[in-house]
Design an enzyme around this catalytic site. Structure first.
Site, short mmCIF file in Angstrom:
data_model
loop_
_atom_site.label_atom_id
_atom_site.label_comp_id
_atom_site.label_asym_id
_atom_site.label_seq_id
_atom_site.Cartn_x
_atom_site.Cartn_y
_atom_site.Cartn_z
N CYS A 238 0.81 -1.22 0.00
CA CYS A 238 0.00 0.00 0.00
C CYS A 238 0.84 1.27 0.00
O CYS A 238 0.30 2.36 -0.04
CB CYS A 238 -0.96 -0.03 1.18
N HIS B 268 -2.54 8.17 6.20
CA HIS B 268 -2.83 6.92 5.50
C HIS B 268 -4.24 6.46 5.90
O HIS B 268 -5.03 6.10 5.05
CB HIS B 268 -1.77 5.88 5.86
N HIS C 149 -9.66 2.21 -0.04
CA HIS C 149 -8.21 2.05 -0.06
C HIS C 149 -7.83 1.49 -1.42
O HIS C 149 -8.11 0.33 -1.72
CB HIS C 149 -7.77 1.12 1.07
#
Lengths: 442, 331
Positions: free
Chosen positions: A205, A337, A371
């Protein structure tokens, strides 16, 4: 180096580690900054400024920058149940899906014959937008142009469509050459005619943030004059089930930094930036933002969970401040994040608290897009640049209740008319990858 | 931009094959310890952990400042292990372990975890540029500041039967039904090396130059880059003592490199290294290991190699798309 030393000496003594970290590190960072500047100056005569001159983004918030900006400013989330992903869970988990079929995407791109993977389609869309906005002429061979892309699952969305046939011995498709993560990179680079340097990053990620960082470093070192950087990932059965197996998905809209958070909504998307060295920018009015600092480190704690105080992320944020020669007080906003998993938002919160001891305005935009894995870093880079250029901060949608342990409160409604000079953005991924970047008003 | 190679370990198949080049797996437990953790590791992660540890053991260092890895395919076996039950029955319970291990950065991540290395940690996944990108990044890190002195760099790919079958169906492989000069033979391997910004008593070779070339139009494009490397490093072509060539065995794909080899290196000692390790995305790692062995006079493979080898050139290609050229010299 310093961190490694004390860690070896005081292995296992957590209190002492904390003590040394809190009280001695700021001192070391100061010295480090001085040292770094000197060594940099000795190797390159003048530090070079690097600028963003184009950006493109496609996500659940839309395929055009204006649309993305409108949705961000007006708190319109793109999270829905899924219409296009071939999964049994399409009505169970919410996700940030791009509401276009592969054929729609191909039509909009003017692709008439062979349609590439969805990952390549959305990637090409975003990369082309970025190149068009910057106005760079890639065919001009007097400049070295690169393409650095990121993807975590590449053409998996295509592979899972054909793999059962392969197992049954009835497959007719060459899916293997579209499956790896380099496929979308080469497809996009070939279409854009970029050939001086191409590569692909996969640090889970944190992938596309690392692509932006690599591009910036290559320009600073004079290896490239300009580079298109970013990432692309499509929703697929593989990742939905992977995160489900890890019990990290929320069935409803995710709630980053909220005590009630249950997990991630996955998303798909792509975003790319055109970064140029100050030496080659002809039209200064094209400059959207400056990349002033970045840092990457590893959390070295667990394969899928972050350390209790988000140590790796702390290192990344502090390194970003150091390369930018800025202090935490200089940062006006942090795009966190904030995946909305219990572990990330707790540990990232601690890392934020440790880095910004006097507090910081922050929010997570995962509640808009989901995400988007490899694309999240570059999508959030686009959001950060939109913030800088439109004087607003996006809301952390749905926030009600602070996480008890650290008590951090994100921005819960859009803030307009704020003057922004420096924005920091974080990414963290499985395998301990942690990165942080600072975008500044030029 | 150059780097000192202080230690290098390579796991590769040895000897010729016309089907696949598979490594003979070592007793991983000897190096990694026989823990439950080892049993849970996929083959690729085991290869990475083993080769990196062997490499580190040959240095005097306990810690690295950064870890940079390249893998063209990542965890293919894990990826399938997760995908197949999913396609059969999505709603049953699936173990997340193969999902986690399918992530290419799980190798660099697990090495960092083992070393407790908080430094820069990166993973490149670009086909025939995977290992090259990792090395380039590591060389840039050395150049950038004085914090990154010692870097661990790796390149690895595993070979899985069903991947071989997919490649066969897609028409890439050598087959009895095809002319002998068409198709490739796949391989696998892992190479880890430790590089530093300064020479030390352990230094075995110097990586003096590394270039990547994407889709060159013809052999002249490649020759031009070779000439640039020679000029930039004050060498003439006759000072190159050995050339490791990455031809894959398919006459169409090899056309450009064959021409470079015949025109530029007609009288040079040279070798097609993929005849030893097979074709895989990170096979240049094997070539780099061979180059270091040649420079140190410890390569058993090449009887015809000159006695003294000061400069080795590696010229590789993957699928006639990703070309790379390395210059390795005696310290």
């Amino acid at each position: 180096m310093y961190f490694l030393f004390y860690h070896k000496r005081h292995k296992g003594n957590k209190d002492l580690k904390q003590f040394i970290f809190v009280f001695f590190v700021p001192f070391v960072v100061e010295i480090g900054t001085l040292f770094f500047t000197i060594s940099l100056n000795s190797k390159n005569s003048k530090p070079m400024n690097i600028y963003i001159t184009g950006m493109g983004c496609i996500s659940a918030l839309g395929s055009e920058t204006d649309q993305t900006l409108y949705n961000l400013q007006n708190e319109k989330s793109g999270l829905t149940y899924m219409d296009f992903v071939e999964t049994q869970y399409n009505q169970k988990f919410m996700a940030g899906e791009i509401k276009m079929s592969n054929q729609d995407l191909a039509n909009r791109l003017g692709l008439t014959h062979k349609i590439p993977t969805r990952t390549s389609l959305i990637g090409l869309w975003a990369a082309q937008q970025a190149v068009n906005q910057s106005g760079i002429e890639i065919v001009d061979k007097s400049y070295k142009t690169g393409f650095i892309s990121a993807s975590t699952v590449g053409g998996m969305v295509n592979t899972e469509r054909h793999f059962q046939n392969f197992l049954n011995g009835t497959n007719q498709e060459n899916f293997v050459s579209l499956n790896d993560m380099g496929d979308s990179t080469e497809y996009i680079a070939n279409t854009l005619k970029i050939s001086n340097f191409i590569t692909t990053i996969n640090t889970a990620c944190a992938s596309s943030l690392n692509a932006i960082i690599l591009g910036s470093r290559m320009i600073k070192q004079g290896i490239l004059d300009r580079v298109v950087v970013g990432g692309t990932d499509s929703l697929c059965k593989f990742t939905i089930n992977g995160f489900n197996a890890l019990m990290l998905l929320d069935t409803e809209a995710c709630l980053p930094f909220d005590a009630r958070r249950k997990g991630i909504n996955l998303g798909e998307g792509a975003a790319y930036l055109v970064i140029e060295s100050e030496k080659v920018i002809k039209d200064k009015s094209k400059i959207l933002a400056q990349i002033s600092g970045y840092g990457s480190s590893n959390d070295a704690y667990h394969q899928t969970a972050s350390s209790p105080n988000g140590y790796g992320l702390q290192l990344a944020m502090k390194a970003a401040l150091k390369t930018a020669s800025l202090t935490p007080k200089d940062i006006n906003y942090l795009n966190a994040h904030g995946t909305a998993t219990p572990n990330n938002d707790l540990t990232e919160g601690w890392a934020i608290k440790e880095t910004f001891t006097e507090g910081i305005s922050f929010s997570s935009t995962k509640c808009f897009t989901g995400h988007t894995l490899a694309a999240s870093g570059s999508i959030e880079a686009v959001f950060s640049i939109l913030s800088i250029n439109n004087d607003f901060l996006p809301a952390n949608l749905g926030f009600q209740e602070a996480i008890q342990e650290h008590g951090l409160i994100p921005i819960s409604t859009t803030q307009k008319g704020v003057s922004l000079k420096h924005i920091m953005s974080n990414s963290a991924g499985m395998g301990g990858s942690c990165s942080s970047i600072i975008f500044s008003k030029p | 931009m150059k780097a000192y190679i202080n230690s290098i370990h390579c796991m590769a198949a040895q000897g010729a094959s016309n089907t696949v080049f598979k490594i003979s797996e070592p007793n991983y437990g000897e190096i990694l310890g026989n823990s439950g953790e080892l049993r849970r590791m996929s083959k690729l992660v085991k290869m990475g952990m083993y080769a990196s540890q062997k490499c580190i053991n040959e240095t005097t260092l306990e810690q690295m400042d950064a870890i940079v890895v390249g893998t063209g395919l990542g965890g293919v076996e894990s990826s399938e292990k997760f995908l197949i039950p999913l396609l059969e029955n999505e709603s049953s319970t699936h173990s997340p372990t193969p999902f986690i291990q399918s992530l290419p950065n799980s190798i660099a991540g697990q090495i960092a975890l083992k070393l407790k290395c908080y430094g820069y940690n990166m993973t490149y996944v670009h086909r025939g540029f995977s290992f090259e990108s990792a090395l380039l990044d590591a060389m840039m890190l050395i150049q950038e500041n004085d914090e990154n002195k010692n870097i661990l760099v790796g390149g690895l790919d595993e070979l899985v039967d069903s991947y071989v079958e997919q490649m066969r169906q897609a028409g890439y492989l050598k087959e009895a039904s095809k002319p002998a000069d068409l198709g490739v033979v796949l391989g696998e391997g892992a190479t880890f090396l430790q590089i530093s910004s300064e020479e030390n008593p352990q230094t075995q070779a110097i990586l003096k130059d590394l270039r990547m070339l994407y889709r060159p139009e013809n052999d002249i494009d490649i020759t031009n880059v070779i000439n640039e490397i020679l000029i930039d490093n004050n060498l003439i072509i006759n000072e190159i003592d050995f050339v490791l060539i990455g031809n894959c065995g398919d006459k169409y794909l090899d056309e450009k490199l064959k021409s470079v080899s015949e025109k530029q290196f007609m009288n040079h000692s040279k070798m097609n290294f993929k005849e030893q390790c097979g074709e895989y995305y990170t096979s240049s790692g094997y070539a780099l290991w061979q180059a270091v062995q040649l420079i140190n006079g410890s390569s058993g493979l090449f009887d015809e190699a000159p006695k003294t080898i000061n400069n080795v050139l590696i010229i590789n290609h993957y699928n006639d798309i990703n070309y790379s050229i390395f210059l390795i010299s005696k310290p």
